[in-house]
Motif scaffolding. Structure first.
Motif, PDB file in Angstrom:
ATOM      1  N   ILE A  28      25.880  -4.501 -27.878  1.00 41.10           N
ATOM      2  CA  ILE A  28      25.427  -3.348 -28.659  1.00 41.10           C
ATOM      3  C   ILE A  28      25.710  -3.571 -30.138  1.00 41.10           C
ATOM      4  N   GLN A  29      26.880  -4.104 -30.461  1.00 43.35           N
ATOM      5  CA  GLN A  29      27.238  -4.327 -31.859  1.00 43.35           C
ATOM      6  C   GLN A  29      26.258  -5.292 -32.527  1.00 43.35           C
ATOM      7  N   LYS A  30      25.867  -6.333 -31.816  1.00 46.48           N
ATOM      8  CA  LYS A  30      24.883  -7.273 -32.366  1.00 46.48           C
ATOM      9  C   LYS A  30      23.562  -6.567 -32.637  1.00 46.48           C
ATOM     10  N   GLN A  31      23.154  -5.704 -31.721  1.00 48.49           N
ATOM     11  CA  GLN A  31      21.887  -4.994 -31.907  1.00 48.49           C
ATOM     12  C   GLN A  31      21.966  -4.017 -33.082  1.00 48.49           C
ATOM     13  N   VAL A  32      23.110  -3.378 -33.270  1.00 53.26           N
ATOM     14  CA  VAL A  32      23.310  -2.478 -34.408  1.00 53.26           C
ATOM     15  C   VAL A  32      23.156  -3.263 -35.717  1.00 53.26           C
ATOM     16  N   VAL A  33      23.788  -4.415 -35.812  1.00 50.02           N
ATOM     17  CA  VAL A  33      23.692  -5.246 -37.020  1.00 50.02           C
ATOM     18  C   VAL A  33      22.244  -5.670 -37.253  1.00 50.02           C
ATOM     19  N   ASP A  34      21.544  -6.065 -36.203  1.00 45.46           N
ATOM     20  CA  ASP A  34      20.140  -6.479 -36.332  1.00 45.46           C
ATOM     21  C   ASP A  34      19.268  -5.340 -36.855  1.00 45.46           C
ATOM     22  N   ILE A  35      19.492  -4.126 -36.364  1.00 42.47           N
ATOM     23  CA  ILE A  35      18.697  -2.971 -36.806  1.00 42.47           C
ATOM     24  C   ILE A  35      18.986  -2.652 -38.269  1.00 42.47           C
ATOM     25  N   ILE A  36      20.260  -2.635 -38.654  1.00 45.66           N
ATOM     26  CA  ILE A  36      20.616  -2.356 -40.056  1.00 45.66           C
ATOM     27  C   ILE A  36      20.000  -3.414 -40.967  1.00 45.66           C
ATOM     28  N   THR A  37      20.134  -4.666 -40.600  1.00 47.22           N
ATOM     29  CA  THR A  37      19.616  -5.761 -41.421  1.00 47.22           C
ATOM     30  C   THR A  37      18.104  -5.658 -41.582  1.00 47.22           C
ATOM     31  N   ALA A  38      17.403  -5.378 -40.499  1.00 43.02           N
ATOM     32  CA  ALA A  38      15.940  -5.249 -40.566  1.00 43.02           C
ATOM     33  C   ALA A  38      15.515  -4.099 -41.482  1.00 43.02           C
ATOM     34  N   GLU A  39      16.275  -3.018 -41.483  1.00 44.27           N
ATOM     35  CA  GLU A  39      15.919  -1.847 -42.292  1.00 44.27           C
ATOM     36  C   GLU A  39      16.303  -1.993 -43.765  1.00 44.27           C
ATOM     37  N   LEU A  40      17.428  -2.644 -44.047  1.00 45.86           N
ATOM     38  CA  LEU A  40      17.979  -2.598 -45.405  1.00 45.86           C
ATOM     39  C   LEU A  40      18.042  -3.929 -46.139  1.00 45.86           C
ATOM     40  N   LYS A  52      17.076   8.896 -53.450  1.00 40.60           N
ATOM     41  CA  LYS A  52      15.925   9.591 -52.850  1.00 40.60           C
ATOM     42  C   LYS A  52      15.637   9.067 -51.439  1.00 40.60           C
ATOM     43  N   ASP A  53      15.709   7.745 -51.215  1.00 33.97           N
ATOM     44  CA  ASP A  53      15.339   7.147 -49.940  1.00 33.97           C
ATOM     45  C   ASP A  53      16.509   6.998 -48.961  1.00 33.97           C
ATOM     46  N   GLY A  54      17.729   7.067 -49.458  1.00 28.02           N
ATOM     47  CA  GLY A  54      18.917   6.873 -48.621  1.00 28.02           C
ATOM     48  C   GLY A  54      18.946   7.738 -47.363  1.00 28.02           C
ATOM     49  N   PRO A  55      18.699   9.060 -47.476  1.00 30.39           N
ATOM     50  CA  PRO A  55      18.720   9.893 -46.263  1.00 30.39           C
ATOM     51  C   PRO A  55      17.676   9.465 -45.221  1.00 30.39           C
ATOM     52  N   THR A  56      16.502   9.052 -45.674  1.00 32.09           N
ATOM     53  CA  THR A  56      15.452   8.596 -44.750  1.00 32.09           C
ATOM     54  C   THR A  56      15.882   7.313 -44.054  1.00 32.09           C
ATOM     55  N   TRP A  57      16.445   6.375 -44.812  1.00 32.17           N
ATOM     56  CA  TRP A  57      16.909   5.120 -44.215  1.00 32.17           C
ATOM     57  C   TRP A  57      17.998   5.384 -43.181  1.00 32.17           C
ATOM     58  N   ALA A  58      18.950   6.259 -43.517  1.00 36.09           N
ATOM     59  CA  ALA A  58      20.045   6.575 -42.586  1.00 36.09           C
ATOM     60  C   ALA A  58      19.493   7.179 -41.292  1.00 36.09           C
ATOM     61  N   HIS A  59      18.523   8.064 -41.439  1.00 36.26           N
ATOM     62  CA  HIS A  59      17.908   8.684 -40.259  1.00 36.26           C
ATOM     63  C   HIS A  59      17.179   7.636 -39.413  1.00 36.26           C
ATOM     64  N   GLN A  60      16.410   6.773 -40.046  1.00 34.04           N
ATOM     65  CA  GLN A  60      15.661   5.743 -39.319  1.00 34.04           C
ATOM     66  C   GLN A  60      16.599   4.796 -38.570  1.00 34.04           C
ATOM     67  N   ILE A  61      17.678   4.406 -39.209  1.00 35.08           N
ATOM     68  CA  ILE A  61      18.636   3.503 -38.563  1.00 35.08           C
ATOM     69  C   ILE A  61      19.263   4.184 -37.351  1.00 35.08           C
ATOM     70  N   SER A  62      19.724   5.418 -37.525  1.00 26.70           N
ATOM     71  CA  SER A  62      20.323   6.165 -36.406  1.00 26.70           C
ATOM     72  C   SER A  62      19.355   6.299 -35.247  1.00 26.70           C
ATOM     73  N   GLU A  63      18.118   6.678 -35.542  1.00 22.64           N
ATOM     74  CA  GLU A  63      17.108   6.872 -34.490  1.00 22.64           C
ATOM     75  C   GLU A  63      16.806   5.569 -33.755  1.00 22.64           C
ATOM     76  N   LYS A  64      16.667   4.478 -34.477  1.00 26.29           N
ATOM     77  CA  LYS A  64      16.381   3.193 -33.823  1.00 26.29           C
ATOM     78  C   LYS A  64      17.533   2.761 -32.914  1.00 26.29           C
ATOM     79  N   ILE A  65      18.753   2.967 -33.364  1.00 23.28           N
ATOM     80  CA  ILE A  65      19.906   2.605 -32.541  1.00 23.28           C
ATOM     81  C   ILE A  65      19.932   3.448 -31.272  1.00 23.28           C
ATOM     82  N   VAL A  66      19.746   4.752 -31.405  1.00 26.15           N
ATOM     83  CA  VAL A  66      19.776   5.646 -30.239  1.00 26.15           C
ATOM     84  C   VAL A  66      18.673   5.288 -29.238  1.00 26.15           C
ATOM     85  N   LYS A  67      17.532   4.846 -29.727  1.00 28.41           N
ATOM     86  CA  LYS A  67      16.418   4.508 -28.820  1.00 28.41           C
ATOM     87  C   LYS A  67      16.670   3.244 -28.000  1.00 28.41           C
ATOM     88  N   VAL A  68      17.418   2.288 -28.529  1.00 29.37           N
ATOM     89  CA  VAL A  68      17.654   1.048 -27.784  1.00 29.37           C
ATOM     90  C   VAL A  68      18.855   1.134 -26.840  1.00 29.37           C
TER      91      VAL A  68
END
Length: 161
Positions: A28-40, A48-64
């Motif tokens: 799971i930790q590897k997948q979390v790092v992969d998702i963060i890296t892909a997004e940021l 302005k964009d920080g809240p959207t990025w945080a939401h997208q990262i959280s949602e992608k992690i929860v989905k996997v």
């Protein structure tokens, strides 16, 4: 994607224990790092964009996460902040079962920002914690008769009604 088994079966006692979060943690930790890296990876901090990025990262992690195991409830928090002289102090706490539950804290950074993801995995409680495996062997002569069953050399005869 492989889903982890719900239970760890002890071959000696033929009992099963709930899956512990620690057995999934590295994957799971590897997948979390992969998702963060892909997004940021190529992004510069933006208030302005920080809240959207945080939401997208959280949602992608929860989905996997359910692909890893459906035997946990998950909670994910993502914080994105500017790399500056400002400080941040954060604490998380919860009441859990130390045998089956667990957490991950991942700090990621690039040239302009920090991203901190906190993930908690709470094992779903079942009404049963042990599975018992039974085997009943029918011998061929008992199976042919249909009126009795051979249990380890003892013949059980059903009464005819």
């Amino acid at each position: 994607v492989s889903t982890q088994s719900t239970w760890d079966i002890n071959q000696d006692t033929m009992t099963a224990e709930p899956l512990a979060f620690n057995k999934l943690k590295a994957e799971i930790q590897k997948q979390v790092v992969d998702i963060i890296t892909a997004e940021l990876k190529e992004k510069e901090y933006s208030a302005k964009d920080g809240p959207t990025w945080a939401h997208q990262i959280s949602e992608k992690i929860v989905k996997v996460l359910p692909d890893k195991s459906k035997d946990f409830k998950y909670s994910v928090t993502c914080i994105i902040l500017n790399k500056s002289e400002g400080g941040l102090h954060m604490s998380s706490s919860c009441y859990w079962n130390a045998t089956t539950d667990g957490n991950i804290v991942e700090k990621w950074e690039n040239e302009s920002l920090y991203c901190i993801v906190t993930l908690f995995g709470f094992a779903l409680q079942r009404n049963y914690y042990h599975l018992f495996i039974f085997c009943l062997l029918y011998t061929s002569d008992a199976a042919d008769e249909r009126s009795s069953v051979d249990l380890g050399g003892r013949r059980i005869i059903k009464k005819k009604t």
